[in-house]
Design a protein around this motif. Structure first.
Motif, mmCIF file in Angstrom:
data_model
loop_
_atom_site.group_PDB
_atom_site.id
_atom_site.type_symbol
_atom_site.label_atom_id
_atom_site.label_comp_id
_atom_site.label_asym_id
_atom_site.label_seq_id
_atom_site.Cartn_x
_atom_site.Cartn_y
_atom_site.Cartn_z
ATOM 1 N N LEU A 134 0.874 -1.170 0.000
ATOM 2 C CA LEU A 134 0.000 0.000 0.000
ATOM 3 C C LEU A 134 0.914 1.223 0.000
ATOM 4 C CD1 LEU A 134 -2.732 -1.108 2.560
ATOM 5 C CD2 LEU A 134 -2.679 -1.400 0.082
ATOM 6 N N PRO A 135 1.091 1.851 -1.160
ATOM 7 C CA PRO A 135 2.047 2.957 -1.283
ATOM 8 C C PRO A 135 1.789 4.108 -0.313
ATOM 9 C CG PRO A 135 1.235 2.312 -3.454
ATOM 10 C CD PRO A 135 0.427 1.569 -2.428
ATOM 11 N N ASP A 136 0.510 4.344 0.024
ATOM 12 C CA ASP A 136 0.183 5.444 0.937
ATOM 13 C C ASP A 136 0.353 5.061 2.402
ATOM 14 O OD1 ASP A 136 -0.432 6.941 -1.280
ATOM 15 O OD2 ASP A 136 -2.590 6.691 -1.084
ATOM 16 N N GLY A 137 0.651 3.782 2.678
ATOM 17 C CA GLY A 137 0.858 3.335 4.055
ATOM 18 C C GLY A 137 -0.417 3.356 4.878
ATOM 19 N N ASP A 138 -0.266 3.657 6.177
ATOM 20 C CA ASP A 138 -1.399 3.665 7.097
ATOM 21 C C ASP A 138 -2.506 4.582 6.577
ATOM 22 O OD1 ASP A 138 0.435 2.277 8.600
ATOM 23 O OD2 ASP A 138 0.449 3.666 10.290
#
Length: 189
Positions: A142-146
């Protein structure tokens, strides 16, 4: 919040037949109660986030954790492999029979994670053996992370034969389930 679309809830018959006597149906239901309890435990106590809902002939659940290592068969031997460094999320999908709550194997499942209405990733989870809960799952990036994501799960009608003319007419329609606003924590275990 969860929403489920697809076939309306339907309770297949669970009555004694020439294939399953009363005792067999009772044992199947007891097995299913244990599976559902394990799913509830995984989704609410072990995972970072999780949930479940009813859709047609199914109970569909998910659990999200950080990317994790597993044993894989390599050249005829089990080899421990850490989660790839480019993965930061592990998504687990559990599917049970709504009539008796037992795990359903051999399903064709497609999943999509979206953020703010934009698809971030699509994946087909694999069957994963787990000491506490059979499920389908996949490590993801998930490139955007959390953040807060929406998870859409589509289940095609399985192609396996169904025993029992009385109890076996089920899982004939595709279902789609959406879990909205799930908070995902990324990283490695």
């Amino acid at each position: 919040m969860t929403t489920a679309t697809g076939t309306p809830p339907h309770q297949p018959p669970a009555k004694p037949s020439d294939e399953a006597d009363e005792n067999q149906l009772k044992m199947a239901a007891e097995e299913g109660q244990k599976y559902l309890a394990s799913l509830e435990y995984m989704a609410t106590k072990v995972a970072d986030t999780g949930g479940k809902t009813r859709a047609g002939d199914y109970i569909v659940g998910f659990a999200q954790e950080r990317a994790e290592g597993m044993y894989h068969m390599k050249n005829g031997k089990l080899e421990w492999m850490e989660a790839p460094s480019d993965m930061n999320c592990h998504m687990e999908i559990a599917v049970a029979d709504a009539a008796d709550n037992r795990f359903i194997p051999y399903l064709d499942i497609d999943c999509t994670l979206s953020k703010d209405g934009t698809v971030v990733t699509s994946f087909k989870p694999d069957f994963l053996w787990h000491p506490g809960l059979y499920h389908y799952g996949k490590d993801l990036m998930l490139p955007d992370g959390d953040g807060t994501y929406d998870l859409k799960i589509k289940i095609a009608p399985p192609t396996f034969p169904r025993h029992d003319e009385t109890n076996g007419k089920r899982f004939a329609e595709p279902v789609e389930v959406e879990f909205k606003g799930i908070k995902i924590t990324t990283g490695h275990e």
